[in-house]
Design a protein around this motif. Sequence first.
Motif, PDB file in Angstrom:
ATOM      1  N   ARG A  56       1.108  -1.120  -0.141  1.00  9.57           N
ATOM      2  CA  ARG A  56       0.196   0.280   0.106  1.00  9.57           C
ATOM      3  C   ARG A  56       1.107   1.837  -0.241  1.00  9.57           C
ATOM      4  O   ARG A  56       1.815   1.255   0.408  1.00  9.57           O
ATOM      5  CB  ARG A  56      -0.846   0.354   1.029  1.00  9.57           C
ATOM      6  CG  ARG A  56      -1.764   1.574   1.009  1.00  9.57           C
ATOM      7  CD  ARG A  56      -3.041   1.216   2.384  1.00  9.57           C
ATOM      8  NE  ARG A  56      -3.278   2.469   2.943  1.00  9.57           N
ATOM      9  CZ  ARG A  56      -3.544   2.526   4.210  1.00  9.57           C
ATOM     10  NH1 ARG A  56      -4.136   1.377   4.221  1.00  9.57           N
ATOM     11  NH2 ARG A  56      -3.111   3.095   4.747  1.00  9.57           N
ATOM     12  N   LEU A  57       0.739   1.839  -0.896  1.00  5.73           N
ATOM     13  CA  LEU A  57       1.222   3.521  -1.035  1.00  5.73           C
ATOM     14  C   LEU A  57       0.208   4.685  -0.001  1.00  5.73           C
ATOM     15  O   LEU A  57      -0.164   4.502  -0.777  1.00  5.73           O
ATOM     16  CB  LEU A  57       1.827   3.658  -2.219  1.00  5.73           C
ATOM     17  CG  LEU A  57       2.379   5.221  -2.556  1.00  5.73           C
ATOM     18  CD1 LEU A  57       3.362   5.023  -2.111  1.00  5.73           C
ATOM     19  CD2 LEU A  57       2.259   5.584  -4.532  1.00  5.73           C
ATOM     20  N   ASP A  58       1.085   5.085   0.373  1.00  3.78           N
ATOM     21  CA  ASP A  58       0.327   6.151   1.377  1.00  3.78           C
ATOM     22  C   ASP A  58       1.097   7.353   1.210  1.00  3.78           C
ATOM     23  O   ASP A  58       2.513   7.798   0.734  1.00  3.78           O
ATOM     24  CB  ASP A  58       0.102   5.913   3.215  1.00  3.78           C
ATOM     25  CG  ASP A  58      -0.850   4.495   2.947  1.00  3.78           C
ATOM     26  OD1 ASP A  58      -1.668   4.687   2.241  1.00  3.78           O
ATOM     27  OD2 ASP A  58      -0.338   4.012   4.330  1.00  3.78           O
ATOM     28  N   ARG A  59       0.425   8.951   1.356  1.00  3.01           N
ATOM     29  CA  ARG A  59       0.890   9.594   1.380  1.00  3.01           C
ATOM     30  C   ARG A  59       0.611  10.791   2.198  1.00  3.01           C
ATOM     31  O   ARG A  59      -0.232  10.500   2.952  1.00  3.01           O
ATOM     32  CB  ARG A  59       0.670  10.964  -0.115  1.00  3.01           C
ATOM     33  CG  ARG A  59       1.204  12.293   0.676  1.00  3.01           C
ATOM     34  CD  ARG A  59       0.431  13.179  -1.501  1.00  3.01           C
ATOM     35  NE  ARG A  59       1.023  14.612  -0.965  1.00  3.01           N
ATOM     36  CZ  ARG A  59       1.747  14.921  -1.784  1.00  3.01           C
ATOM     37  NH1 ARG A  59       2.732  14.635  -2.178  1.00  3.01           N
ATOM     38  NH2 ARG A  59       2.397  16.846  -1.128  1.00  3.01           N
ATOM     39  N   VAL A 107       9.797   4.846   4.686  1.00  8.51           N
ATOM     40  CA  VAL A 107       9.111   5.790   4.815  1.00  8.51           C
ATOM     41  C   VAL A 107      10.048   6.628   3.853  1.00  8.51           C
ATOM     42  O   VAL A 107      11.370   6.918   4.184  1.00  8.51           O
ATOM     43  CB  VAL A 107       8.570   7.100   6.120  1.00  8.51           C
ATOM     44  CG1 VAL A 107       7.963   8.293   5.949  1.00  8.51           C
ATOM     45  CG2 VAL A 107       7.338   5.739   6.733  1.00  8.51           C
ATOM     46  N   PHE A 108       9.554   7.543   2.848  1.00 12.54           N
ATOM     47  CA  PHE A 108      11.083   8.436   1.849  1.00 12.54           C
ATOM     48  C   PHE A 108       9.804   9.613   1.792  1.00 12.54           C
ATOM     49  O   PHE A 108       8.999   9.840   1.918  1.00 12.54           O
ATOM     50  CB  PHE A 108      10.929   7.811   1.094  1.00 12.54           C
ATOM     51  CG  PHE A 108       9.843   6.657   0.319  1.00 12.54           C
ATOM     52  CD1 PHE A 108       9.842   7.583  -0.777  1.00 12.54           C
ATOM     53  CD2 PHE A 108       8.793   5.876   0.521  1.00 12.54           C
ATOM     54  CE1 PHE A 108       8.225   7.206  -1.881  1.00 12.54           C
ATOM     55  CE2 PHE A 108       7.750   5.617  -0.404  1.00 12.54           C
ATOM     56  CZ  PHE A 108       7.709   5.874  -1.505  1.00 12.54           C
ATOM     57  N   ALA A 137       5.981  16.332  -4.926  1.00 10.45           N
ATOM     58  CA  ALA A 137       7.183  15.910  -4.157  1.00 10.45           C
ATOM     59  C   ALA A 137       6.896  15.805  -2.319  1.00 10.45           C
ATOM     60  O   ALA A 137       5.392  16.422  -2.415  1.00 10.45           O
ATOM     61  CB  ALA A 137       8.147  17.565  -4.100  1.00 10.45           C
ATOM     62  N   GLY A 138       7.130  15.217  -1.288  1.00  7.20           N
ATOM     63  CA  GLY A 138       6.329  14.898  -0.607  1.00  7.20           C
ATOM     64  C   GLY A 138       7.159  13.671  -0.198  1.00  7.20           C
ATOM     65  O   GLY A 138       7.848  13.001  -0.414  1.00  7.20           O
ATOM     66  N   THR A 139       6.207  13.148   1.549  1.00  6.86           N
ATOM     67  CA  THR A 139       6.512  12.298   1.838  1.00  6.86           C
ATOM     68  C   THR A 139       5.623  11.368   2.356  1.00  6.86           C
ATOM     69  O   THR A 139       4.516  11.069   2.001  1.00  6.86           O
ATOM     70  CB  THR A 139       6.577  12.962   3.709  1.00  6.86           C
ATOM     71  OG1 THR A 139       7.494  13.517   3.650  1.00  6.86           O
ATOM     72  CG2 THR A 139       7.179  11.651   4.865  1.00  6.86           C
ATOM     73  N   TYR A 140       6.104   9.897   1.673  1.00  5.31           N
ATOM     74  CA  TYR A 140       5.435   8.862   1.460  1.00  5.31           C
ATOM     75  C   TYR A 140       5.999   7.485   1.881  1.00  5.31           C
ATOM     76  O   TYR A 140       6.386   7.482   3.077  1.00  5.31           O
ATOM     77  CB  TYR A 140       5.667   8.268   0.094  1.00  5.31           C
ATOM     78  CG  TYR A 140       5.234   9.379  -0.848  1.00  5.31           C
ATOM     79  CD1 TYR A 140       3.727   9.574  -1.950  1.00  5.31           C
ATOM     80  CD2 TYR A 140       5.969  10.664  -1.394  1.00  5.31           C
ATOM     81  CE1 TYR A 140       3.084  10.219  -2.573  1.00  5.31           C
ATOM     82  CE2 TYR A 140       5.596  11.373  -2.238  1.00  5.31           C
ATOM     83  CZ  TYR A 140       4.602  11.636  -3.007  1.00  5.31           C
ATOM     84  OH  TYR A 140       3.568  12.380  -4.081  1.00  5.31           O
ATOM     85  N   TRP A 144      -2.223  10.166   7.397  1.00  7.92           N
ATOM     86  CA  TRP A 144      -1.243   9.261   6.296  1.00  7.92           C
ATOM     87  C   TRP A 144      -2.482   9.175   4.905  1.00  7.92           C
ATOM     88  O   TRP A 144      -3.396   8.921   6.263  1.00  7.92           O
ATOM     89  CB  TRP A 144      -0.209   7.891   7.326  1.00  7.92           C
ATOM     90  CG  TRP A 144      -0.085   7.865   7.540  1.00  7.92           C
ATOM     91  CD1 TRP A 144       0.545   8.206   8.375  1.00  7.92           C
ATOM     92  CD2 TRP A 144       1.613   8.425   6.789  1.00  7.92           C
ATOM     93  NE1 TRP A 144       2.026   8.102   8.687  1.00  7.92           N
ATOM     94  CE2 TRP A 144       2.536   8.430   7.359  1.00  7.92           C
ATOM     95  CE3 TRP A 144       2.225   8.757   5.150  1.00  7.92           C
ATOM     96  CZ2 TRP A 144       3.929   8.693   7.170  1.00  7.92           C
ATOM     97  CZ3 TRP A 144       3.305   9.079   4.717  1.00  7.92           C
ATOM     98  CH2 TRP A 144       3.704   8.341   5.797  1.00  7.92           C
ATOM     99  N   ARG A 145      -2.477   9.267   4.044  1.00  9.49           N
ATOM    100  CA  ARG A 145      -3.594   9.188   3.335  1.00  9.49           C
ATOM    101  C   ARG A 145      -3.310   7.983   2.196  1.00  9.49           C
ATOM    102  O   ARG A 145      -1.940   8.027   1.910  1.00  9.49           O
ATOM    103  CB  ARG A 145      -3.468  10.325   2.165  1.00  9.49           C
ATOM    104  CG  ARG A 145      -4.800  10.686   1.325  1.00  9.49           C
ATOM    105  CD  ARG A 145      -5.843  11.409   0.755  1.00  9.49           C
ATOM    106  NE  ARG A 145      -4.485  12.164  -0.430  1.00  9.49           N
ATOM    107  CZ  ARG A 145      -4.430  12.041  -1.183  1.00  9.49           C
ATOM    108  NH1 ARG A 145      -5.386  11.003  -1.727  1.00  9.49           N
ATOM    109  NH2 ARG A 145      -3.539  12.346  -2.210  1.00  9.49           N
ATOM    110  N   PRO A 146      -4.208   7.311   1.891  1.00 10.53           N
ATOM    111  CA  PRO A 146      -3.986   6.041   0.906  1.00 10.53           C
ATOM    112  C   PRO A 146      -3.913   6.389  -0.166  1.00 10.53           C
ATOM    113  O   PRO A 146      -5.231   7.409  -0.580  1.00 10.53           O
ATOM    114  CB  PRO A 146      -5.130   4.888   0.959  1.00 10.53           C
ATOM    115  CG  PRO A 146      -5.462   5.498   2.778  1.00 10.53           C
ATOM    116  CD  PRO A 146      -5.313   7.262   2.669  1.00 10.53           C
ATOM    117  N   LEU A 147      -3.286   6.035  -1.187  1.00  9.19           N
ATOM    118  CA  LEU A 147      -2.834   6.169  -3.007  1.00  9.19           C
ATOM    119  C   LEU A 147      -3.470   5.286  -3.333  1.00  9.19           C
ATOM    120  O   LEU A 147      -4.309   5.366  -4.630  1.00  9.19           O
ATOM    121  CB  LEU A 147      -1.307   6.717  -2.791  1.00  9.19           C
ATOM    122  CG  LEU A 147      -1.136   8.438  -2.694  1.00  9.19           C
ATOM    123  CD1 LEU A 147       0.117   8.808  -2.827  1.00  9.19           C
ATOM    124  CD2 LEU A 147      -2.799   9.636  -2.527  1.00  9.19           C
TER     125      LEU A 147
END
Length: 108
Positions: A22-25, A81-82, A53-56, A31-34
């Motif tokens: 799962r990818l979240d932002r 987290v990156f 750009a942002g934290t994922y 955290w919001r799931p993408l």
Amino acid sequence: MTLSTHVLDTGRGRPAAGVPVRLDRYERDTWRPLAQDVTDDDGRLGDLPAPEAGTYRLRFGTGPYFAATGTQTFYPEVSVVFAISDPGEHHHVPLLVSPYGYSTYRGS
């Protein structure tokens, strides 16, 4: 920009197929799931949406994966987290996993 991952089972010496990912932002202190999918037969998941750009965070369901192989694990989930600062670049986040350890790095 593109985002991809590749999961390798270092204990078995092969790609980790069928790992839930799962990818979240991270936005506004939450955290919001993408996106959510599973790795293919080669342990890969490509073209995940990360348009700016942002934290994922990539959340890998290692518990279900190891359970399916009949293997106990200490890590039922691995979260990586990156930060993406240049949305024009390709970002590849590999995960090397075994029942009692894992590592990751920024790939190409």
